[in-house]
Motif scaffolding. Structure first.
Motif, PDB file in Angstrom:
ATOM      1  N   SER A  75      22.056   9.940  83.529  1.00 17.95           N
ATOM      2  CA  SER A  75      20.627  10.246  83.547  1.00 17.95           C
ATOM      3  C   SER A  75      20.466  11.758  83.675  1.00 17.95           C
ATOM      4  CB  SER A  75      19.942   9.538  84.716  1.00 17.95           C
ATOM      5  OG  SER A  75      18.580   9.894  84.791  1.00 17.95           O
ATOM      6  N   VAL A  76      19.671  12.346  82.780  1.00 19.08           N
ATOM      7  CA  VAL A  76      19.477  13.797  82.772  1.00 19.08           C
ATOM      8  C   VAL A  76      17.989  14.101  82.900  1.00 19.08           C
ATOM      9  CG1 VAL A  76      19.790  15.943  81.493  1.00 19.08           C
ATOM     10  CG2 VAL A  76      21.489  14.111  81.294  1.00 19.08           C
ATOM     11  N   THR A  77      17.634  14.956  83.841  1.00 20.44           N
ATOM     12  CA  THR A  77      16.256  15.422  84.004  1.00 20.44           C
ATOM     13  C   THR A  77      16.205  16.897  83.641  1.00 20.44           C
ATOM     14  OG1 THR A  77      15.759  13.828  85.746  1.00 20.44           O
ATOM     15  CG2 THR A  77      14.335  15.763  85.596  1.00 20.44           C
ATOM     16  N   GLY A  78      15.381  17.222  82.642  1.00 22.65           N
ATOM     17  CA  GLY A  78      15.226  18.603  82.216  1.00 22.65           C
ATOM     18  C   GLY A  78      13.867  19.133  82.623  1.00 22.65           C
ATOM     19  N   THR A  79      13.820  20.393  83.056  1.00 23.31           N
ATOM     20  CA  THR A  79      12.584  21.028  83.486  1.00 23.31           C
ATOM     21  C   THR A  79      12.444  22.380  82.798  1.00 23.31           C
ATOM     22  OG1 THR A  79      12.727  19.969  85.663  1.00 23.31           O
ATOM     23  CG2 THR A  79      11.232  21.845  85.457  1.00 23.31           C
ATOM     24  N   CYS A  80      11.303  22.603  82.152  1.00 23.55           N
ATOM     25  CA  CYS A  80      11.012  23.875  81.491  1.00 23.55           C
ATOM     26  C   CYS A  80      10.140  24.723  82.415  1.00 23.55           C
ATOM     27  CB  CYS A  80      10.280  23.642  80.177  1.00 23.55           C
ATOM     28  SG  CYS A  80      11.188  22.601  79.013  1.00 23.55           S
ATOM     29  N   THR A 114       8.529  18.500  82.593  1.00 23.68           N
ATOM     30  CA  THR A 114       9.696  17.799  83.121  1.00 23.68           C
ATOM     31  C   THR A 114       9.870  16.478  82.379  1.00 23.68           C
ATOM     32  OG1 THR A 114       9.466  18.772  85.322  1.00 23.68           O
ATOM     33  CG2 THR A 114      10.774  16.774  85.168  1.00 23.68           C
ATOM     34  N   GLU A 115      11.091  16.142  82.058  1.00 21.70           N
ATOM     35  CA  GLU A 115      11.381  14.890  81.345  1.00 21.70           C
ATOM     36  C   GLU A 115      12.744  14.366  81.770  1.00 21.70           C
ATOM     37  OE1 GLU A 115      12.254  13.295  76.784  1.00 21.70           O
ATOM     38  OE2 GLU A 115      11.475  15.317  77.104  1.00 21.70           O
ATOM     39  N   THR A 116      12.857  13.045  81.926  1.00 27.44           N
ATOM     40  CA  THR A 116      14.121  12.406  82.251  1.00 27.44           C
ATOM     41  C   THR A 116      14.572  11.513  81.098  1.00 27.44           C
ATOM     42  OG1 THR A 116      13.670  12.422  84.635  1.00 27.44           O
ATOM     43  CG2 THR A 116      15.333  10.875  83.850  1.00 27.44           C
ATOM     44  N   GLN A 117      15.825  11.640  80.711  1.00 29.27           N
ATOM     45  CA  GLN A 117      16.415  10.808  79.669  1.00 29.27           C
ATOM     46  C   GLN A 117      17.660  10.123  80.221  1.00 29.27           C
ATOM     47  OE1 GLN A 117      17.082  12.985  75.997  1.00 29.27           O
ATOM     48  NE2 GLN A 117      15.203  14.179  76.248  1.00 29.27           N
ATOM     49  N   GLU A 118      17.873   8.867  79.826  1.00 24.12           N
ATOM     50  CA  GLU A 118      19.033   8.109  80.315  1.00 24.12           C
ATOM     51  C   GLU A 118      19.790   7.516  79.150  1.00 24.12           C
ATOM     52  OE1 GLU A 118      19.311   3.951  82.532  1.00 24.12           O
ATOM     53  OE2 GLU A 118      18.859   5.557  83.968  1.00 24.12           O
ATOM     54  N   PHE A 119      21.105   7.439  79.308  1.00 20.82           N
ATOM     55  CA  PHE A 119      21.959   6.820  78.297  1.00 20.82           C
ATOM     56  C   PHE A 119      23.028   6.006  79.017  1.00 20.82           C
ATOM     57  CE2 PHE A 119      25.428   7.109  75.016  1.00 20.82           C
ATOM     58  CZ  PHE A 119      24.788   6.313  74.081  1.00 20.82           C
ATOM     59  N   ASP A 120      23.115   4.717  78.686  1.00 23.52           N
ATOM     60  CA  ASP A 120      24.023   3.834  79.423  1.00 23.52           C
ATOM     61  C   ASP A 120      25.325   3.563  78.677  1.00 23.52           C
ATOM     62  OD1 ASP A 120      23.197   2.175  77.388  1.00 23.52           O
ATOM     63  OD2 ASP A 120      22.303   0.649  78.681  1.00 23.52           O
ATOM     64  N   HIS A 176      27.862  13.243  74.176  1.00 25.11           N
ATOM     65  CA  HIS A 176      26.494  12.770  73.945  1.00 25.11           C
ATOM     66  C   HIS A 176      25.518  13.932  73.953  1.00 25.11           C
ATOM     67  CE1 HIS A 176      23.387   9.793  73.604  1.00 25.11           C
ATOM     68  NE2 HIS A 176      22.702  10.418  74.557  1.00 25.11           N
ATOM     69  N   PHE A 177      24.607  13.911  72.977  1.00 22.93           N
ATOM     70  CA  PHE A 177      23.567  14.924  72.878  1.00 22.93           C
ATOM     71  C   PHE A 177      22.277  14.439  73.531  1.00 22.93           C
ATOM     72  CE2 PHE A 177      26.233  15.931  69.155  1.00 22.93           C
ATOM     73  CZ  PHE A 177      26.454  17.282  69.390  1.00 22.93           C
ATOM     74  N   PHE A 178      21.629  15.347  74.237  1.00 21.33           N
ATOM     75  CA  PHE A 178      20.267  15.150  74.728  1.00 21.33           C
ATOM     76  C   PHE A 178      19.412  16.270  74.137  1.00 21.33           C
ATOM     77  CE2 PHE A 178      22.944  13.205  77.926  1.00 21.33           C
ATOM     78  CZ  PHE A 178      22.276  12.037  78.255  1.00 21.33           C
ATOM     79  N   ILE A 179      18.269  15.912  73.565  1.00 21.97           N
ATOM     80  CA  ILE A 179      17.362  16.900  72.982  1.00 21.97           C
ATOM     81  C   ILE A 179      16.074  16.918  73.787  1.00 21.97           C
ATOM     82  CG2 ILE A 179      16.042  17.570  70.933  1.00 21.97           C
ATOM     83  CD1 ILE A 179      18.189  16.202  69.233  1.00 21.97           C
ATOM     84  N   PHE A 180      15.751  18.070  74.353  1.00 20.73           N
ATOM     85  CA  PHE A 180      14.507  18.245  75.097  1.00 20.73           C
ATOM     86  C   PHE A 180      13.571  19.104  74.255  1.00 20.73           C
ATOM     87  CE2 PHE A 180      17.539  17.069  78.306  1.00 20.73           C
ATOM     88  CZ  PHE A 180      16.798  16.268  79.168  1.00 20.73           C
ATOM     89  N   GLN A 181      12.474  18.495  73.832  1.00 18.66           N
ATOM     90  CA  GLN A 181      11.564  19.123  72.878  1.00 18.66           C
ATOM     91  C   GLN A 181      10.126  19.021  73.406  1.00 18.66           C
ATOM     92  OE1 GLN A 181      11.922  17.419  68.998  1.00 18.66           O
ATOM     93  NE2 GLN A 181      10.642  18.946  68.010  1.00 18.66           N
ATOM     94  N   PRO A 182       9.731  19.909  74.317  1.00 21.62           N
ATOM     95  CA  PRO A 182       8.416  19.778  74.964  1.00 21.62           C
ATOM     96  C   PRO A 182       7.249  20.295  74.139  1.00 21.62           C
ATOM     97  CG  PRO A 182       9.577  21.672  75.829  1.00 21.62           C
ATOM     98  CD  PRO A 182      10.549  20.988  74.907  1.00 21.62           C
TER      99      PRO A 182
END
Length: 268
Positions: A91-96, A106-112, A120-126
């Motif tokens: 689980s990744v939480t990104g904050t701009c 702020t956004e949280t993304q999870e990958f199981d 694994h890539f996580f893209i944060f696009q606010p």
């Protein structure tokens, strides 16, 4: 199960030159198309048991980040590689933040399906400009089946076609076949036991001049276990003129990143 928490602050940096998976080539889920990142860090996970060092997972996590600009806004790509022998839920939480440290988003993304050996890539696009990007992530061991080990991305580059334009159909019912450029964004299911997979994914498409040219998100795609590529073909560019002239930012080599948001077994 024991969770591992890691916190890091990133100051967003400028573009770096990189190369990736070329048009007409296939890319798999464990191939990294970015050669150069803004930052790279290595973290060793905590013990998975109550202090018994003999049970500590061997290996580490490698975390890389890169900031891009698209349509006047900033976005960040995180690449987290599991170089341990353990499968995790992550689980990744990104904050701009702005230049003064004020939180903008702020956004949280999870990958199981954060399998051993998987990148694994996580893209944060606010959809905004920001100066700094903070993230923290947690990982938790799992014994669930890792469907990601039977999954591949397939990217075939861009192609010119004629087809009704989605936004024109929605706006005024215009079903005229106009010249357009589409991206061949696909997936392959290599399961040997007949398992159907359902994937949701965000794609980031960029050129050999470090310019992001498109982003695309699909909320769901059924992938049959036949080893054949199954494509989404998002519209990248269109014209209502009779002839399409390719814009400069879509010429040359085109690359892609697939950031899976969900990968599950479909059906019983």
């Amino acid at each position: 199960m024991k969770k591992v928490w890691i916190l890091i602050l990133i100051t967003a940096l400028s573009f770096c030159t990189f190369a990736g998976c070329k048009q007409e080539e296939e890319i798999s889920g464990n191939v990294d198309p970015i050669e150069s990142y803004d930052n790279e860090s290595v973290y060793i996970p905590e013990l998975s048991t109550d202090g018994d060092s003999s049970q500590a997972p061997s290996g580490n996590f490698v975390v890389k980040d890169k900031k891009y600009t698209y349509e006047g806004n900033d976005l960040v790509v995180l690449n987290i590689e599991n170089k341990t022998e353990v499968n995790y839920v992550i689980s990744v939480t990104g904050t701009c933040l702005d230049a003064d440290g004020n939180v903008l988003y702020t956004e949280t993304q999870e990958f199981d399906q954060f399998a051993s050996g998987h990148k694994h890539f996580f893209i944060f696009q606010p959809k905004m400009k920001f100066d700094k990007f903070e993230y923290d992530f947690a990982v938790e061991e799992t014994d669930a089946r890792m469907y990601i080990n039977d999954f591949e991305f397939v990217f075939g580059g861009l192609e010119e076609v004629k087809f009704p334009v989605e936004e024109l159909v929605e706006q005024n019912g215009d079903y005229t076949y106009y010249p357009m450029i589409m991206a061949d964004c696909g997936y392959r299911n290599n399961s040997k036991d007949g398992t159907n997979l359902h994937v949701a994914c965000t794609w980031l498409i960029y050129n050999d001049r470090d310019e992001v040219v498109a982003t695309y998100t699909t909320l769901g795609k059924l992938i049959s276990p036949d080893g054949e590529a199954n494509f989404n073909t998002p519209e990248i560019y269109y014209t209502t003129e009779d002839e399409l002239v390719w814009p400069e930012h879509l010429k040359g080599e085109i690359y892609a990143i697939g950031a899976i948001t969900s990968l599950v077994k479909y059906g019983d």
